[in-house]
Enzyme design. Structure first.
Site, PDB file in Angstrom:
ATOM      1  N   GLY A  19      17.260 -21.745  35.870  1.00  0.00           N
ATOM      2  CA  GLY A  19      16.457 -22.670  35.086  1.00  0.00           C
ATOM      3  C   GLY A  19      17.251 -23.299  33.966  1.00  0.00           C
ATOM      4  CB  ALA A  24      19.076 -21.915  26.325  1.00  0.00           C
ATOM      5  CG  ASP A 135       7.774 -25.060  22.010  1.00  0.00           C
ATOM      6  OD1 ASP A 135       6.978 -26.016  22.096  1.00  0.00           O
ATOM      7  OD2 ASP A 135       8.864 -25.026  22.608  1.00  0.00           O
TER       8      ASP A 135
END
Length: 725
Positions: A19, A24, A135
């Protein structure tokens, strides 16, 4: 980007990229120290040079590492290795909630509520440790292949907010609270707002605020009211819509005070979908003092003064006094008398209107009372008719001695046919949505009360309409393990055929696709198939070294991880062995000695612990689950009564206040909640006398106490139900 085979911190071997995000990249890795698979999140190069950000990133990651909860992706380690800054996390095989919503369009009410409860529980645990996520969005919520919901990336948003990172890195503004987009202080209530937006998207399939730019979306969060979710989902329960509204109030003080309150209302909505128990504040009574800037003060000063109607009403007596004490001019006296006469006329009109409204109200109440009396008298049989007598034979055939009627089978019927069936036995119907089904499109696909169940007359049967056979889009399986993809496709209702092939060399002596990982899927990613179709999954065996390969050690791994590690082997047999000391599902032995050399074409057997249960029990349990629907329907058809008469001891922490007792049971793959006690004080030990779902022998009782105006959970208790003789 890290390459496959790299070792970080002399411990974590990179197996492949799984991913990527704004800050990141995420890799699957093998922790050789603890012999387990993990996820390693590695900061992108552009963020590695900022020492302030790195320091904040470390401290927040370390704080998140202190969180341990079933609904949180656990953080195991944080550090750096020669400029590579990383976080080591629990590896979850599954998809994000964003991807899941994309696949399904929008989620069912029960599924969305269940996911929201699990997310709320994870956030509640974080808030109790003083950690705010900041978030919360579907991209940061993972649904594992076994159905568990986990929240990830705790603390990362706070680290990011301490630096000058562009908005595209910070994640989507679609889920940000007004105070966040304004750049102000954010706390637990910001997470509650974002959760409300996420819940909105789950039930509607869309976000409430959208636009061409992040600024346009941010302005909508600050200024615009959202379109009610019921506009897009007409069958949305009233209580769930009110929960969404309360979570997404623009004023912080009008939202839920804490996650605990959100959880309580979400659970309540399952047992009272149309209830009016969510209290929305009209005025922010708890609002804190706001410091007005010089610019805002200037705007206030230059705002034209206006008077409201109420202000004018309050000022009227003062104006009358001015005229009453003004004797300078006789004309003023006449004006005063005209004003008084006008006011008296208005008061008389108001009194006349008030009397008319009162009379109309009394008449309406009388009509309703007469209608109710007529309904009950007719229902009791005291008021008969020729039609009733003519139909008495038909109704008698469907009614037992206790006055209960038998639920007809509506599945496969048109809505008109169903309406005719239920009217014969004095039942009502309500269509609650569409669902994929093998039934012909437009016909009834399922009903909430099984056919044959005896219920009271005038009960409402809820049913789903078939949307036809479900079309399934083949997901992107790149970088996933073969066993994880196999499970995921099977869970979508597809039949999976697995074949293994050797991979090509990438030019550096490594396979293009690591052993155990997916090489290809047929039909291809993005193709549309129907439920039940067969999908062929090609899994890599790594490089072809002929008849000689090193046998890996899989003892101590989970069964799925072992099957992935043994990707080069084509013939793997799994056997179970009872071992109470080793958790169920963990490999306890292998037939080929670890690190020896063997032909990967020859069979290998791995022995998996079945825990404290005898081998085969799990298979029998699975078979039992498959047969549960038929057994429960049969029990309901026979009119069986299943009861629990256990004794309930005093819950820990009980303060003697009002209690709420909720029973939760699993029936035919659905979770059903029933209110047992609501708003009563009980004396303990309390003798339960609960009637459960026919044929269901297990259940869980949740106990809540009313504390400071809201219900707080005291505990949960497993219950056993038995057929009443």
């Amino acid at each position: 980007m890290l390459k496959t085979g790299m070792i970080i911190a002399e411990r974590y071997e990179i197996l492949g990229k799984i991913g990527t995000g704004g800050m990141a990249d995420v890799y699957k890795a093998k922790d050789h120290k603890l012999n387990r698979f993990v996820a390693v999140k590695v900061l992108k190069p552009e963020f590695r040079e900022d020492t302030t950000f790195i320091r904040k990133f470390r401290s927040e990651a370390q704080a998140a590492a202190g969180l341990t909860h079933p609904n949180i992706v656990n953080v195991f380690d944080v550090g750096d290795d020669e400029g590579v800054y990383y976080i080591v996390m629990e590896l979850i095989e599954g998809i994000t909630l964003k991807e899941y919503i994309g696949k399904k369009g929008k989620l069912s009410i029960k599924e969305a509520t269940s996911i929201a409860i699990q997310v709320s529980m994870g956030l509640e645990a974080a808030h109790n440790h003083g950690i705010v996520h900041r978030d919360v969005k579907p991209q940061n919520i993972i649904i594992s292949t076994d159905g568990k919901v986990k929240v990830t990336d705790f603390g990362i948003a706070r680290a990011a907010s301490s630096n000058t990172i562009s908005s595209n890195v910070m994640g989507s503004v679609h889920y940000s609270s007004p105070e966040q987009v304004r750049g102000g202080y954010s706390d637990e209530k910001s997470d509650i707002y974002s959760l409300g937006i996420t819940l909105y998207e789950m039930v509607t399939g869309r976000v409430p605020f959208d636009g061409d730019t992040t600024v346009a979306i941010a302005i909508k969060h600050l200024q615009e009211e959202m379109v009610p979710p019921s506009v897009y989902t007409p069958d949305l329960p009233y209580s769930l819509e009110q929960i969404i509204f309360k979570c997404t109030q623009k004023s912080v003080g009008r939202r839920y005070a804490k996650m605990e309150d959100v959880i309580a209302d979400l659970k309540h909505s399952l047992i009272d979908p149309q209830g009016d128990f969510v209290k929305l504040s009209d005025v922010d009574n708890d609002a804190k003092t706001v410091v007005i800037s010089d610019e805002e003060l200037g705007e206030i000063k230059h705002t034209p003064k206006t008077r409201s109607n109420s202000r004018k009403t309050e000022a009227a007596p003062l104006e009358e006094e001015d005229y009453d004490t003004d004797y300078d001019d006789g004309d003023d006296d006449d004006e005063y008398e005209r004003r008084r006469a006008l006011q008296k006329s208005k008061k008389k009109k108001k009194r006349a209107v008030s009397r008319a409204v009162t009379i109309v109200g009394f008449l309406a109440g009388a009509v309703i009372l007469i209608a109710v009396i007529f309904f009950f008298v007719r229902a009791s049989g005291l008021l008969g008719s020729n039609t009733d007598n003519e139909n008495s034979g038909t109704q008698q055939a469907e009614t037992d001695d206790s006055g209960l009627v038998q639920v007809p089978d509506l599945v496969g019927k048109t809505e008109d046919e169903a309406k005719a069936l239920v009217e014969e036995v004095n039942l009502g119907t309500q269509m609650i949505g569409e669902e994929p089904s093998t039934q012909e499109k437009g016909r009834i696909s399922s009903q909430d009360i099984p056919a044959g169940t005896m219920v009271e007359a005038y009960t409402t049967l809820k049913y789903y309409i078939s949307a036809g056979e479900e079309e399934i889009t083949i997901p992107n399986v790149e970088g996933e393990t073969g066993i994880a993809v196999q499970h995921a496709l099977e869970n979508l209702g597809l039949t999976v055929s697995v074949q293994k092939e050797y991979s090509e060399d990438d030019g550096s002596g490594n396979p293009v696709v690591s052993p155990g990982y997916v090489m290809a899927v047929s039909p291809d990613t993005g193709s549309t198939v129907n439920a039940g179709d067969t999908v062929t999954l090609t899994v890599s065996r790594g490089l072809d070294f002929g008849g000689s390969a090193e046998v890996p050690s899989v003892v101590g791994m989970s069964e799925d991880d072992a099957l992935t590690t043994l990707g080069k082997w084509i013939d793997i047999e799994v056997v179970e062995e009872q071992n109470a000391e080793i958790p169920a599902g963990e490999v306890i032995a292998q037939s080929l000695e670890a690190y020896s050399t063997a032909d990967p074409d020859e069979p290998i057997t791995i022995t998996v612990s079945s825990g404290d249960q005898a081998p085969g029990t799990a298979t029998e349990d699975t078979a039992t689950e498959i047969n549960d629907t038929a057994q429960q329907n049969a029990a309901a058809a026979n009119g069986e009564i299943w009861k629990c008469t256990q004794s309930l001891n005093t819950p820990q922490g009980y303060q003697g206040g009002a209690l709420r007792l909720e029973l939760v049971q699993e029936s035919n793959g659905e979770t059903e909640s029933t209110s047992i006690v609501d708003g009563q004080s009980l004396e303990f030990p309390y003798q339960l006398d609960i009637t459960g779902i026919p044929g269901v022998s297990q259940g869980t009782l949740y106990v809540y106490e009313l504390i400071n105006g809201s219900y707080q959970q005291l505990g949960s208790y497993p219950l056993t139900f038995e057929k009443a003789e």
